[in-house]
Design an enzyme around this catalytic site. Sequence first.
Site, PDB file in Angstrom:
ATOM      1  CB  THR A 267      12.265  65.404  22.154  1.00 20.85           C
ATOM      2  OG1 THR A 267      11.547  66.376  22.930  1.00 20.85           O
ATOM      3  CG2 THR A 267      11.279  64.489  21.447  1.00 20.85           C
TER       4      THR A 267
ATOM      5  CD  GLU B   9      14.141  55.548  26.236  1.00 19.46           C
ATOM      6  OE1 GLU B   9      13.379  55.838  27.168  1.00 19.46           O
ATOM      7  OE2 GLU B   9      14.219  54.434  25.722  1.00 19.46           O
TER       8      GLU B   9
END
Length: 387
Positions: A368, A366
């Site tokens: 980094t 989702e």
Amino acid sequence: MVTVDELFAIDSLLSDQEREIRQAVRQFGDQRLRPHIADWFEEGTFPARELAPELGKLGLLGMHLDGYGCAGTSATEYGLACLELEAVDSGVRSMVSVQGSLAMTAIHHYGSEEQKRHWLPDMAAGRVIGCFGLTEPDFGSNPGGMRTRAVRDGADWIVNGAKMWITNGSVADVAVVWARTEEGIRGFLVPAGTPGFTAREMHRKLSLRASITAELDLDGVRLPGDALLPEGKGLSAPLGCLSEARFGIVFGALGAARDCLAAAIDYARTREVFDKPLAAYQLTQAKLADMAVELGKGELLALHLGRLKDRGEVRPEQVSAGKLNSTREALAIARQCRTILGANGITLDYPVLRHANNLESVLTYEGTAEVHQLVLGEALTGAKAFR
Ligand SMILES: Cc1cc2nc3c(=O)[nH]c(=O)nc-3n(C[C@H](O)[C@H](O)[C@H](O)COP(=O)(O)OP(=O)(O)OC[C@H]3O[C@@H](n4cnc5c(N)ncnc54)[C@H](O)[C@@H]3O)c2cc1C
């Protein structure tokens, strides 16, 4: 003795309904999931099909979506549920996030009325499992570079490509697959069993072991014209879903941290070193105090973002700030707790290293940590530094 929630008077910020939802999910986690989670992690399995209807019955699948059998809760209530699920294991929260915030949100926001009616009630009930295929072997942080391609063939579409690291992939009944078309990136609904579509479970993971992760292969997959999600055009469509899932992580990761801290405090109070409890040493207390402060700050930020989202005011860079903070601090807390447990901390008899290992994935998926730093950097300076 006080808990971190009590220290920061978190309950005073919650409504009765929010506390009830939190309690119901906590109870389900403690009774139904916690007794098995270490075994699932060790065996590298997750009984998604068995658990999905139970999660659906609790209203946790597509929880914050309206209509089509979804619970229609507030964003804050959804966040609190994520926190309780991830207090058990990030794998459980991942299953729920991918089903609700990614696959169902894609259909809910970008699907036709017929697609919504066909898929969402069964997905909300956990009878149908979905996955969300955006990442490819060579394109993770930069999904805009994807090679998966869909071309028109009469009224149909032909899709070719590969997706990797897809949560729920090999148990999913339907995959939301993002592909490059002549009109830009578009989403397609690919039912399992469609000729040319295969999902292979990935093994040898050291993180999120109690979660199913798969590679998807699309080899000349023929889809009818109505497999296209008509309302989602361009990369902003999958990114919109990711922002929903990130919001759940803002709360969720703190659940893992809370569970670690509780285990460390419990251990420190009973473990004796040099003739007195580990908890009675200043070095230990300094660690515990610092972790409690970070956890409490994280919860306050999560709640603030929840309230903003419920007012329709939250901005993507604010969710990035929350995702970055919660995952980074939760991972630091999990590692620090592991030190307090000494050698015992490396076993599955305690949750701390399991959570720490899971949080490595949560830090990465989702968006980094670095990608969220870049999002914030751009918001602060106006200069894009992605390239
Ligand atoms: C357990 C698990 C489950 C997942 N589930 C899903 C799923 O359900 N669906 C899905 O589509 N994907 C999923 N993912 C994929 C995940 O979203 C990607 O792993 C993530 O986006 C990072 O991509 P990457 O692994 O290719 O790393 P890369 O993009 O190759 O990044 C490698 C490193 O380079 C850094 N980096 C990248 N770009 C820049 C830059 N511009 N400047 C500086 N540093 C940079 C990154 O921060 C990172 O540190 C999952 C991943 C895991 C581990």
